[in-house]
Design an enzyme around this catalytic site. Structure first.
Site, mmCIF file in Angstrom:
data_model
loop_
_atom_site.group_PDB
_atom_site.id
_atom_site.type_symbol
_atom_site.label_atom_id
_atom_site.label_comp_id
_atom_site.label_asym_id
_atom_site.label_seq_id
_atom_site.Cartn_x
_atom_site.Cartn_y
_atom_site.Cartn_z
ATOM 1 N N GLU A 82 0.755 -1.285 0.074
ATOM 2 C CA GLU A 82 -0.012 0.142 -0.056
ATOM 3 C C GLU A 82 0.885 1.193 -0.198
ATOM 4 O O GLU A 82 0.776 2.123 0.787
ATOM 5 C CB GLU A 82 -0.948 -0.229 1.008
ATOM 6 N N GLU B 137 -4.844 -9.029 0.764
ATOM 7 C CA GLU B 137 -5.407 -8.625 2.150
ATOM 8 C C GLU B 137 -7.057 -8.409 1.883
ATOM 9 O O GLU B 137 -7.333 -7.733 0.932
ATOM 10 C CB GLU B 137 -4.929 -7.126 2.457
HETATM 11 C C1 BGP Z 1 -4.393 -2.181 5.919
HETATM 12 C C2 BGP Z 1 -2.883 -2.424 5.994
HETATM 13 C C3 BGP Z 1 -2.691 -2.960 7.397
HETATM 14 C C4 BGP Z 1 -3.532 -3.104 8.562
HETATM 15 C C5 BGP Z 1 -5.224 -2.923 7.978
HETATM 16 C C6 BGP Z 1 -6.267 -2.747 9.189
HETATM 17 O O1 BGP Z 1 -4.640 -0.988 5.117
HETATM 18 O O2 BGP Z 1 -1.983 -2.761 5.222
HETATM 19 O O3 BGP Z 1 -1.258 -2.939 7.743
HETATM 20 O O4 BGP Z 1 -3.439 -2.280 9.640
HETATM 21 O O5 BGP Z 1 -5.060 -1.880 7.146
HETATM 22 O O6 BGP Z 1 -5.906 -1.551 9.701
HETATM 23 P P1 BGP Z 1 -7.079 -0.824 10.894
HETATM 24 O O7 BGP Z 1 -6.527 -1.509 12.037
HETATM 25 O O8 BGP Z 1 -6.856 0.382 10.815
HETATM 26 O O9 BGP Z 1 -8.435 -1.029 10.831
#
Ligand code: BGP
Length: 467
Positions: A166, A364
């Protein structure tokens, strides 16, 4: 109906070094921007839990890899920490880090789990941030050296490499919307950071190919489809602009080796185009990936602006669209994000139709839930909502596959509840529950379900089972 996936489909999860390793100032590692920011402003972090308090993978890697096996993984993505391997950013190698990563990679392979290794997950070493981070071309050079070092050290066993996770997020967080260090709000600087990141990416891809390693190299992008409020041309244009600024700004260089002309023209028109140098376009052209990782959580819904932009206000992407909250949208109420399963299919279809159907995988996708202990029954988190979330997304992936998409796998975010930047442990995403105080790991209902899906290469869903 039975949803069957190819027998060699990748089932696994994604995580990252800064979110799981812990020992963030030990084992010879130097500080990243996260350690630095936490030292400066702990109150910006949920419950003041910082990067040292992660899920202790540095100590418990063997146990965690056994849990990966138990939850059906045939592949697993994590990242290497630049600040651990090269504590001063370039030059001297930390041998403790090399030994640690060798153990992890060897154990994954011994357990039949293919390592997918990412080189950068929002974790700029502070020594390099002090030089200006991605704003400084020296850092681009240093990154290419770091990448080459990793390919040399681990490329005999690691066959799937990713340059960035990302890459737009540090741009947004660090230079536009104030949720990452260095908390700058300045579009021109943001555009420079974005541009230099893609130069770094392409430089690393080029080095990988020059080194003749036998494997594939890619990038992981958060592709967020932009849906217009209506078919009115002004709303359609707003969605196009959002797509250009937030998706195609990274997707086009990664898959076509160049920026979309519409983006170049737009930045030019507003005097926001970052400085380029002779030779940059050749570097970018070399950065076309072998494999694209797709992170997808939620859609972006937009409408045209309801008022005129004040030309004296700071230039921002929001000059070109406004967020739109669609009535009746399905929500994950425990994270405040919309759930729109079809979005994953729309991404895969866009790639197939408009980008020559690249080799790709879902790198993801997952569901964060605040205060998940409310679903604890008889010692186990009964996360049926997560099972539904994953299954419904997989149904759309399945459909895309049937239509010819070259999607090769599905990695859930994430394996174990982990530390998530300034949200720390607020939203839990794991297949495995982590008790932060005791570091005890307990497989959730979704972890057992996921193992079964992977074992059976798919799942069965009654058409009217109401789920
Ligand atoms: C994604 C990232 C992860 C993770 C996830 C959840 O964008 O790649 O690293 O953090 O988001 O995010 P959050 O905990 O803010 O819900």
């Amino acid at each position: 109906m039975h949803y069957a996936f190819p027998h060699d489909f990748w089932w696994g999860s994604a995580s990252s070094a800064p979110q799981t390793e812990g020992n963030s100032l030990g084992g010879g590692k130097s500080a990243t921007i996260w350690d630095h920011w936490f030292a400066l402003q702990p109150e910006r972090f949920f419950q003041q839990v910082g990067p040292r308090d992660t899920s202790t993978f540095y100590q418990h890697w063997r146990e965690d890899i056994a849990l990966l096996k138990q939850t059906g993984h045939n592949s697993f993505r994590t990242s290497l920490s630049w600040a651990r391997l090269l504590p001063v950013g370039r030059g001297k190698i930390n041998q403790q880090a090399v030994a640690f990563y060798n153990q992890v990679i060897d154990e994954l392979l011994a357990q039949g789990i293919t390592p997918f290794i990412n080189l950068f997950h929002f974790d700029m070493p502070q020594v390099l941030q002090d030089l200006g981070g991605w704003e400084n071309r020296l850092v681009v050079e240093a990154y290419t050296e770091y990448a080459a070092l990793c390919f040399g050290l681990f490329g005999d066993r690691v066959k799937y490499w990713f340059t960035f996770n990302e890459p737009i997020v540090p741009v947004e967080g660090g230079y536009l919307y104030d949720f990452h260090y260095p908390n700058v709000v300045d579009f021109e600087r943001a555009a420079t950071v974005a541009y230099h990141t893609m130069l770094a990416h392409a430089g690393a891809v080029r080095r990988y190919r020059e080194m003749g390693r036998d494997g594939e190299i890619g990038i992981i992008l958060n592709l967020t489809p932009s849906y217009p409020r209506s078919q009115h041309p002004a709303d359609l244009q707003a969605a196009k602009n959002a797509d250009l600024l937030f998706n195609r700004s990274f997707l086009d260089p990664a898959l076509r080796g160049r920026y979309p002309q519409a983006l170049v023209d737009l930045l030019e028109q507003y005097g926001q185009r970052p400085e380029s140098r002779p030779g940059d376009s050749e570097v970018l052209a070399a950065g076309v990936v072998d494999l694209l990782g797709i992170n997808y959580y939620q859609p972006r819904r937009v409408q045209c602006r309801s008022n005129q932009v004040n030309p004296d206000s700071p230039f921002m992407p929001e000059w070109f669209f406004e967020a739109y909250q669609m009535p009746g949208r399905k929500m994950n109420p425990w994270r405040g994000w919309e759930i729109y399963e079809r979005g994953i299919y729309d991404i895969l279809t866009d790639l197939r139709v408009n980008y020559n159907n690249p080799r790709c995988y879902i790198s993801e996708n997952g569901m964060g839930v605040e205060d998940e202990l409310r679903f604890l029954h008889d010692g186990r988190i009964e996360d049926d909502y997560r099972i539904d979330f994953v299954r419904e997304h997989l149904i759309w992936v399945h459909r895309a596959l049937q239509e010819g998409s070259r999607c090769l796998g599905y990695h859930i975010w994430t394996f174990i509840d982990n530390w998530s930047w300034s949200n720390a442990y607020k939203n839990r995403y794991g297949l495995v529950q982590l008790d932060l105080a005791t570091q005890r790991r307990t497989v959730k209902k979704s972890g057992s379900w996921f193992a079964e899906v992977a074992r059976r290469h798919g799942f069965h869903k009654e058409v009217n089972d109401g789920q």
